[in-house]
Scaffold this active site. Sequence first.
Site, PDB file in Angstrom:
ATOM      1  N   GLY A  71       0.804  -1.212   0.000  1.00  0.00           N
ATOM      2  CA  GLY A  71       0.000   0.000   0.000  1.00  0.00           C
ATOM      3  C   GLY A  71       0.841   1.268   0.000  1.00  0.00           C
ATOM      4  O   GLY A  71       0.500   2.250  -0.655  1.00  0.00           O
ATOM      5  N   THR A  72       1.936   1.244   0.726  1.00  0.00           N
ATOM      6  CA  THR A  72       2.778   2.446   0.818  1.00  0.00           C
ATOM      7  C   THR A  72       3.327   2.816  -0.558  1.00  0.00           C
ATOM      8  O   THR A  72       3.264   3.982  -0.975  1.00  0.00           O
ATOM      9  CB  THR A  72       3.934   2.200   1.810  1.00  0.00           C
ATOM     10  N   ASN A 151      -7.789   3.880   8.792  1.00  0.00           N
ATOM     11  CA  ASN A 151      -7.201   2.732   9.493  1.00  0.00           C
ATOM     12  C   ASN A 151      -7.364   2.811  11.003  1.00  0.00           C
ATOM     13  O   ASN A 151      -7.452   1.786  11.676  1.00  0.00           O
ATOM     14  CB  ASN A 151      -5.720   2.587   9.131  1.00  0.00           C
ATOM     15  N   GLN A 179      -7.540  -0.371   3.676  1.00  0.00           N
ATOM     16  CA  GLN A 179      -8.322  -0.945   4.782  1.00  0.00           C
ATOM     17  C   GLN A 179      -9.705  -1.431   4.358  1.00  0.00           C
ATOM     18  O   GLN A 179     -10.377  -2.101   5.146  1.00  0.00           O
ATOM     19  CB  GLN A 179      -8.483   0.084   5.910  1.00  0.00           C
ATOM     20  N   SER A 199      -3.522  -3.368  -0.696  1.00  0.00           N
ATOM     21  CA  SER A 199      -2.441  -4.100  -0.029  1.00  0.00           C
ATOM     22  C   SER A 199      -2.931  -5.504   0.316  1.00  0.00           C
ATOM     23  O   SER A 199      -4.068  -5.681   0.758  1.00  0.00           O
ATOM     24  CB  SER A 199      -2.041  -3.352   1.250  1.00  0.00           C
ATOM     25  N   ALA A 200      -2.050  -6.491   0.134  1.00  0.00           N
ATOM     26  CA  ALA A 200      -2.463  -7.882   0.344  1.00  0.00           C
ATOM     27  C   ALA A 200      -2.567  -8.259   1.821  1.00  0.00           C
ATOM     28  O   ALA A 200      -3.425  -9.059   2.202  1.00  0.00           O
ATOM     29  CB  ALA A 200      -1.472  -8.823  -0.352  1.00  0.00           C
ATOM     30  N   HIS A 201      -1.701  -7.664   2.668  1.00  0.00           N
ATOM     31  CA  HIS A 201      -1.615  -8.209   4.027  1.00  0.00           C
ATOM     32  C   HIS A 201      -2.771  -7.811   4.944  1.00  0.00           C
ATOM     33  O   HIS A 201      -2.860  -8.285   6.073  1.00  0.00           O
ATOM     34  CB  HIS A 201      -0.252  -7.903   4.663  1.00  0.00           C
ATOM     35  N   THR A 237      12.090  -7.437 -11.551  1.00  0.00           N
ATOM     36  CA  THR A 237      11.451  -8.761 -11.652  1.00  0.00           C
ATOM     37  C   THR A 237      10.335  -8.855 -10.617  1.00  0.00           C
ATOM     38  O   THR A 237      10.530  -8.530  -9.446  1.00  0.00           O
ATOM     39  CB  THR A 237      12.505  -9.868 -11.424  1.00  0.00           C
ATOM     40  N   CYS A 325       4.927   5.979  19.800  1.00  0.00           N
ATOM     41  CA  CYS A 325       5.869   6.294  20.873  1.00  0.00           C
ATOM     42  C   CYS A 325       7.272   6.269  20.288  1.00  0.00           C
ATOM     43  O   CYS A 325       7.736   5.230  19.844  1.00  0.00           O
ATOM     44  CB  CYS A 325       5.737   5.250  21.977  1.00  0.00           C
TER      45      CYS A 325
HETATM   46  N1  PLP Z   1      -2.791   2.929   3.823  1.00  0.00           N
HETATM   47  C1  PLP Z   1      -3.509   2.539   4.884  1.00  0.00           C
HETATM   48  C2  PLP Z   1      -4.849   3.152   5.122  1.00  0.00           C
HETATM   49  C3  PLP Z   1      -3.009   1.578   5.757  1.00  0.00           C
HETATM   50  O1  PLP Z   1      -3.724   1.212   6.827  1.00  0.00           O
HETATM   51  C4  PLP Z   1      -1.732   1.015   5.500  1.00  0.00           C
HETATM   52  C5  PLP Z   1      -1.145   0.023   6.422  1.00  0.00           C
HETATM   53  O2  PLP Z   1      -1.369   0.027   7.605  1.00  0.00           O
HETATM   54  C6  PLP Z   1      -1.021   1.452   4.365  1.00  0.00           C
HETATM   55  C7  PLP Z   1      -1.591   2.409   3.548  1.00  0.00           C
HETATM   56  C8  PLP Z   1       0.314   0.884   4.033  1.00  0.00           C
HETATM   57  O3  PLP Z   1       0.199  -0.365   3.432  1.00  0.00           O
HETATM   58  P1  PLP Z   1       1.453  -1.364   3.424  1.00  0.00           P
HETATM   59  O4  PLP Z   1       1.633  -1.837   4.836  1.00  0.00           O
HETATM   60  O5  PLP Z   1       1.045  -2.459   2.484  1.00  0.00           O
HETATM   61  O6  PLP Z   1       2.617  -0.597   2.905  1.00  0.00           O
END
Ligand code: PLP
Length: 391
Positions: A71-72, A151, A179, A199-201, A237, A325
Site C-alpha cells: 500500500g505504501t 485505518n 483498509q 495491499s495484500a496483508h 522482476t 511512541c
Molecule cells: N494505507 C492505509 C490506510 C493503511 O492502513 C496502510 C497500512 O497500515 C497502508 C496504507 C500501508 O500499506 P502497506 O503496509 O502495504 O505498505
Amino acid sequence: MREAYLDYNATTPVDPRVVETMLPYFRESFGNPSSVHGAGRKARAAMEEAREEVARLVNCDPVEVVFTSGGTEADNMAISGVAAALRGRGNHIITTRVEHPAVLATCLHLEREGYEVTRIEVDRQGRIDPDRVSAAITDRTILISVMHANNETGTISPVREIGEVAARHRIYFHSDAVQSAGRIPLDCREENILLLSLSAHKIYGPKGTGALVVRKGVKVHSFIHGGSQERHRRGGTENVAGIVAFGKACELARGSLAAEPARLQVLRNRLEEGILASVPGVLVNGDPCHRLPNTTNLSFPGTAADSLLASLDLEGIAASSGAACSSGTLKHSHVLAAMGVEPAVAGGAIRFSVGRENSDDDVNHLLAVLPGIVERLRGNWKPESGERKAV
Ligand code: PLP
C-alpha cells in the site's frame, strides 16, 4: 495463556489456502515471468490470473492493475507519479488531515519540492465533506487523494461524491483503499475512482505485495526505473509468489463479502457495547453510521494508551493505538487530533479490529480483563459526570 488477536487493521494472518497457492512459485514454478521459455510463461500466466482476481475485486480492467510492494508504494506511485506527470498543468494537490502516513508524508515531500497541498479538515466523526473538497479546488489542482476507510477509526469517506466532484472538474481522484478493499464492497467504476491503492496483508495475503489501480487514460510517471515490467510502470522482476498469493487473497475476499462483514459487525458491536456497559466514561471515536464493520476506536479517559496496550498484552490480547511512541515521547494520533478529540482523551484511545479468526470467546476474554485493567490504571481518576459521548 488465552490469546486474542484483535488487531486485524494492523495485519492479518496469511490464509492457509493462500500459502498453498504461493508455495509452487518458490519451488517448481520459479520461472521469471519475463523469460520466453516454458517456466517463464508459466509464471507469467499465474501472474496474469492474479491480476484478473485483483481487478474482479474492485471492478476494474486487469490491464489497469500495477503490482507494487504494498500500500505504501501504491500511495507513493499514485501521488508522486501524478504530480510528475501533470507538472505542466498544475501543482496543487488536495488531501485530508486523516490520511495514512504513506499519503501524508508523500504530500509533505512534494510540498518541499514546490507543490502546494491543501489538507481538508474532517468533522468530529472523522468524515470529509465533499463540499469542502469542492471549495478547495483551484485552476492549478491536479489531484484529489482521499482514503476510502480510515485505518484508526474505520470511518468511511463519501468517495463516490468526492469522485463526482473530481470528475466534474476533470481532476484525477486517488483513494487509498488499503483498509476497505476486500472488507466491504468497493467498485472503482461506480465510485469514480481513477487511482486506487491496495495491499495484500490486510486481507489474509502476505506482506510486501499490493497494487495501484491506474484507470485507462490516467497519466502516471513511474519512479522505479528498470525493465519494462508492469507495462513500463514499475521496473524489476516481479514478486511472483506474492502476486499469486495476492490474487488468491482477493478471490477469497470477494467470496467472503456476502457474509463476513455482517458477522464481524455483530462481533465488533458486542465488543463495543460490552465495553461501554462495563467501563465507565468510555468514548467512541469515529462515525457510527459510516464505519468499517470490524473496527472500533475507544477512548478510556484517565489512562494512557501505551499502558493499556501493555496491560492487555500481558493478558494475551493484541490491540493497537494511533499514537506513536518514539524516543520516549508519546505522539498523539493525528487522526484523533484532526477530529478535535481533546489530547487527554486521545491519549487514552485504542483500536480494536476484529477478523476472520475471532469469535465470541475472544470478546469474552477481553471483557473479562479490560474493566479491571482500566480501573487499576485510572487509580483515583473518576469520569466527569455527564461526559459527552464522542461518537
Ligand atoms: N494505507 C492505509 C490506510 C493503511 O492502513 C496502510 C497500512 O497500515 C497502508 C496504507 C500501508 O500499506 P502497506 O503496509 O502495504 O505498505
